[in-house]
Design a protein around this motif. Sequence first.
Motif, PDB file in Angstrom:
ATOM      1  N   LEU A  83       0.795  -1.219   0.000  1.00 22.26           N
ATOM      2  CA  LEU A  83       0.000   0.000   0.000  1.00 22.26           C
ATOM      3  C   LEU A  83       0.837   1.284   0.000  1.00 22.26           C
ATOM      4  CD1 LEU A  83      -2.946   1.015   0.060  1.00 22.26           C
ATOM      5  CD2 LEU A  83      -2.830   0.924   2.560  1.00 22.26           C
ATOM      6  N   PRO A  84       1.928   1.382   0.771  1.00 19.98           N
ATOM      7  CA  PRO A  84       2.668   2.649   0.805  1.00 19.98           C
ATOM      8  C   PRO A  84       3.146   3.138  -0.561  1.00 19.98           C
ATOM      9  CG  PRO A  84       3.325   1.281   2.653  1.00 19.98           C
ATOM     10  CD  PRO A  84       2.456   0.423   1.777  1.00 19.98           C
ATOM     11  N   ALA A  85       3.647   2.251  -1.408  1.00 20.02           N
ATOM     12  CA  ALA A  85       4.131   2.681  -2.726  1.00 20.02           C
ATOM     13  C   ALA A  85       2.998   3.269  -3.553  1.00 20.02           C
ATOM     14  CB  ALA A  85       4.774   1.502  -3.452  1.00 20.02           C
ATOM     15  N   MET A  86       1.819   2.634  -3.485  1.00 20.62           N
ATOM     16  CA  MET A  86       0.661   3.132  -4.243  1.00 20.62           C
ATOM     17  C   MET A  86       0.234   4.497  -3.715  1.00 20.62           C
ATOM     18  SD  MET A  86      -2.884   3.511  -3.990  1.00 20.62           S
ATOM     19  CE  MET A  86      -4.113   3.872  -5.240  1.00 20.62           C
ATOM     20  N   LEU A  87       0.140   4.642  -2.382  1.00 16.96           N
ATOM     21  CA  LEU A  87      -0.306   5.902  -1.798  1.00 16.96           C
ATOM     22  C   LEU A  87       0.701   7.025  -2.026  1.00 16.96           C
ATOM     23  CD1 LEU A  87      -1.916   4.703   1.561  1.00 16.96           C
ATOM     24  CD2 LEU A  87      -3.081   5.457  -0.522  1.00 16.96           C
ATOM     25  N   ASP A  88       1.990   6.712  -1.962  1.00 15.73           N
ATOM     26  CA  ASP A  88       3.003   7.737  -2.223  1.00 15.73           C
ATOM     27  C   ASP A  88       2.828   8.305  -3.626  1.00 15.73           C
ATOM     28  OD1 ASP A  88       4.173   7.500   0.279  1.00 15.73           O
ATOM     29  OD2 ASP A  88       5.695   6.058  -0.387  1.00 15.73           O
ATOM     30  N   GLU A  89       2.666   7.422  -4.602  1.00 17.21           N
ATOM     31  CA  GLU A  89       2.504   7.863  -5.992  1.00 17.21           C
ATOM     32  C   GLU A  89       1.201   8.645  -6.174  1.00 17.21           C
ATOM     33  OE1 GLU A  89       2.034   6.009 -10.517  1.00 17.21           O
ATOM     34  OE2 GLU A  89       2.063   4.673  -8.770  1.00 17.21           O
ATOM     35  N   ALA A  90       0.114   8.090  -5.641  1.00 20.66           N
ATOM     36  CA  ALA A  90      -1.201   8.713  -5.841  1.00 20.66           C
ATOM     37  C   ALA A  90      -1.279  10.079  -5.154  1.00 20.66           C
ATOM     38  CB  ALA A  90      -2.293   7.791  -5.309  1.00 20.66           C
ATOM     39  N   LEU A  91      -0.825  10.158  -3.911  1.00 20.35           N
ATOM     40  CA  LEU A  91      -0.969  11.408  -3.156  1.00 20.35           C
ATOM     41  C   LEU A  91      -0.043  12.504  -3.677  1.00 20.35           C
ATOM     42  CD1 LEU A  91      -1.459   9.765   0.323  1.00 20.35           C
ATOM     43  CD2 LEU A  91      -3.089  11.299  -0.797  1.00 20.35           C
ATOM     44  N   GLU A  92       1.103  12.126  -4.186  1.00 25.77           N
ATOM     45  CA  GLU A  92       1.977  13.134  -4.815  1.00 25.77           C
ATOM     46  C   GLU A  92       1.268  13.759  -6.020  1.00 25.77           C
ATOM     47  OE1 GLU A  92       6.369  13.526  -6.991  1.00 25.77           O
ATOM     48  OE2 GLU A  92       5.736  11.601  -6.131  1.00 25.77           O
ATOM     49  N   ILE A 160     -15.854   9.422  -9.046  1.00 26.85           N
ATOM     50  CA  ILE A 160     -15.344   8.442  -8.084  1.00 26.85           C
ATOM     51  C   ILE A 160     -14.482   7.428  -8.830  1.00 26.85           C
ATOM     52  CG2 ILE A 160     -15.975   6.679  -6.393  1.00 26.85           C
ATOM     53  CD1 ILE A 160     -18.675   8.205  -6.078  1.00 26.85           C
ATOM     54  N   LEU A 161     -13.237   7.342  -8.424  1.00 26.33           N
ATOM     55  CA  LEU A 161     -12.291   6.402  -9.014  1.00 26.33           C
ATOM     56  C   LEU A 161     -12.038   5.283  -8.021  1.00 26.33           C
ATOM     57  CD1 LEU A 161      -9.997   5.866 -11.282  1.00 26.33           C
ATOM     58  CD2 LEU A 161      -8.470   6.971  -9.641  1.00 26.33           C
ATOM     59  N   PHE A 162     -12.097   4.031  -8.486  1.00 28.64           N
ATOM     60  CA  PHE A 162     -11.556   2.995  -7.603  1.00 28.64           C
ATOM     61  C   PHE A 162     -10.302   2.424  -8.237  1.00 28.64           C
ATOM     62  CE2 PHE A 162     -15.087   0.653  -9.748  1.00 28.64           C
ATOM     63  CZ  PHE A 162     -14.429  -0.461 -10.262  1.00 28.64           C
ATOM     64  N   ALA A 163      -9.300   2.241  -7.373  1.00 26.38           N
ATOM     65  CA  ALA A 163      -7.961   1.865  -7.818  1.00 26.38           C
ATOM     66  C   ALA A 163      -7.387   0.826  -6.871  1.00 26.38           C
ATOM     67  CB  ALA A 163      -7.056   3.090  -7.863  1.00 26.38           C
ATOM     68  N   ASP A 164      -6.771  -0.203  -7.426  1.00 24.60           N
ATOM     69  CA  ASP A 164      -6.200  -1.273  -6.603  1.00 24.60           C
ATOM     70  C   ASP A 164      -5.068  -0.747  -5.727  1.00 24.60           C
ATOM     71  OD1 ASP A 164      -7.941  -3.087  -7.651  1.00 24.60           O
ATOM     72  OD2 ASP A 164      -6.501  -4.010  -9.033  1.00 24.60           O
ATOM     73  N   GLY A 165      -4.952  -1.327  -4.541  1.00 22.24           N
ATOM     74  CA  GLY A 165      -3.959  -0.884  -3.580  1.00 22.24           C
ATOM     75  C   GLY A 165      -2.552  -1.351  -3.864  1.00 22.24           C
ATOM     76  N   ASP A 166      -2.369  -2.210  -4.888  1.00 20.05           N
ATOM     77  CA  ASP A 166      -1.019  -2.688  -5.191  1.00 20.05           C
ATOM     78  C   ASP A 166      -0.226  -1.717  -6.054  1.00 20.05           C
ATOM     79  OD1 ASP A 166      -2.301  -2.982  -7.607  1.00 20.05           O
ATOM     80  OD2 ASP A 166      -2.017  -5.157  -7.755  1.00 20.05           O
ATOM     81  N   GLY A 167      -0.905  -0.691  -6.610  1.00 20.34           N
ATOM     82  CA  GLY A 167      -0.199   0.283  -7.434  1.00 20.34           C
ATOM     83  C   GLY A 167       0.212  -0.234  -8.798  1.00 20.34           C
ATOM     84  N   ALA A 168      -0.473  -1.265  -9.293  1.00 17.86           N
ATOM     85  CA  ALA A 168      -0.104  -1.841 -10.587  1.00 17.86           C
ATOM     86  C   ALA A 168      -0.342  -0.869 -11.741  1.00 17.86           C
ATOM     87  CB  ALA A 168      -0.885  -3.137 -10.819  1.00 17.86           C
ATOM     88  N   THR A 169      -1.360  -0.022 -11.625  1.00 21.21           N
ATOM     89  CA  THR A 169      -1.661   0.965 -12.660  1.00 21.21           C
ATOM     90  C   THR A 169      -0.976   2.284 -12.322  1.00 21.21           C
ATOM     91  OG1 THR A 169      -3.835  -0.045 -13.002  1.00 21.21           O
ATOM     92  CG2 THR A 169      -3.500   2.150 -13.917  1.00 21.21           C
ATOM     93  N   THR A 170      -0.318   2.873 -13.311  1.00 22.96           N
ATOM     94  CA  THR A 170       0.320   4.170 -13.117  1.00 22.96           C
ATOM     95  C   THR A 170      -0.753   5.208 -12.802  1.00 22.96           C
ATOM     96  OG1 THR A 170       2.070   3.573 -14.683  1.00 22.96           O
ATOM     97  CG2 THR A 170       1.789   5.922 -14.182  1.00 22.96           C
ATOM     98  N   PHE A 171      -0.696   5.799 -11.610  1.00 20.40           N
ATOM     99  CA  PHE A 171      -1.806   6.640 -11.165  1.00 20.40           C
ATOM    100  C   PHE A 171      -1.980   7.878 -12.029  1.00 20.40           C
ATOM    101  CE2 PHE A 171      -4.335   9.464  -8.595  1.00 20.40           C
ATOM    102  CZ  PHE A 171      -5.273   8.601  -8.053  1.00 20.40           C
TER     103      PHE A 171
END
Length: 324
Positions: A83-92, A160-171
Amino acid sequence: MDYCWFFGQIGFVLFGLAIAAVLAVLIYMYLTTVSRPDLHRYDEEKFYLDPSTKKRIPFCSVFDSPSLDLSIVVPAYNESERLPAMLDEALEYLEMKYGADNSYEVIIVDDGSRDSTSETALRYAMKYGCKKVKVLTLIKNRGKGGAIRRGVLSSSGRSILFADGDGATTFEDYNKLDSVMNTCLTEGDKEVVVCGSRAHLEQEAIAERSMFRTFLMKGFHLCVWLLCVKGVKDTQCGFKLLSRPAAQRLFTSLHVERWAFDVELLYIAQSLGMRIEEVAVRWQEIEGSKLVPFWSWLQMGRDLLFIRLRYTLGLWKLSKSKGD
């Protein structure tokens, strides 16, 4: 020996077994079908925590007027490591695009995890503020579709976007989906679903997969096309953007809460005449997938058959009226 009689008897037995199997499936469906979707939420699931004050704050409802531009729902089951890698990318990205106006929210839905998923997510709520990052911890595991449903029903965004928590898709590819969404809305469509798609990567994926996994994938796609959804090349990509009116109708109609929920979601959208668009996104395989190839595909194949049969037989019904 009378071969005609012999083979006739075999055919009669096989026909009887086929009839018995069909009857068994129908009886199973009638006994296990719940006509109304499960929209129940425990009282604890109606609030999110402000980690700085330890106060519980009630979630909004998707049926309230929107107060933000975008809600992102992230289903997470035992995702404390990925989760952290996905959230870091998304929140930036979100801070750069929406941060100045505080017009986004990320709702992380902990789907009854047994690890520290909620604690990991709460660290981001502490860093960015609980108005931007909210943690919805489910009392019990609901499945990916069930987790996304409860996050969507608690959303405040116009989209509303739903996005997997693994960060597989480039946000950052959210930009592509948002552009298509804006075009659809400008053209007068109110209920819109924009699907991220990995279909353009299929040949590359086939080259890397085993023959068995490729066979399962092709078989699943064929079943989706035959039974449920036509015209969408990739129904399973976990990166979909919905207009608020579409989300309201779809997630109060959805029955399937596990892996095949995307297919029923799109089946409902097509049945209700919603506009569906598909946009190519960048995607990469991330280690740690919860999908077990053979058994998960087998479960999804069963769900596809039951989705079609339950709607065809009237066990599940769709309201054609927006007001219902």
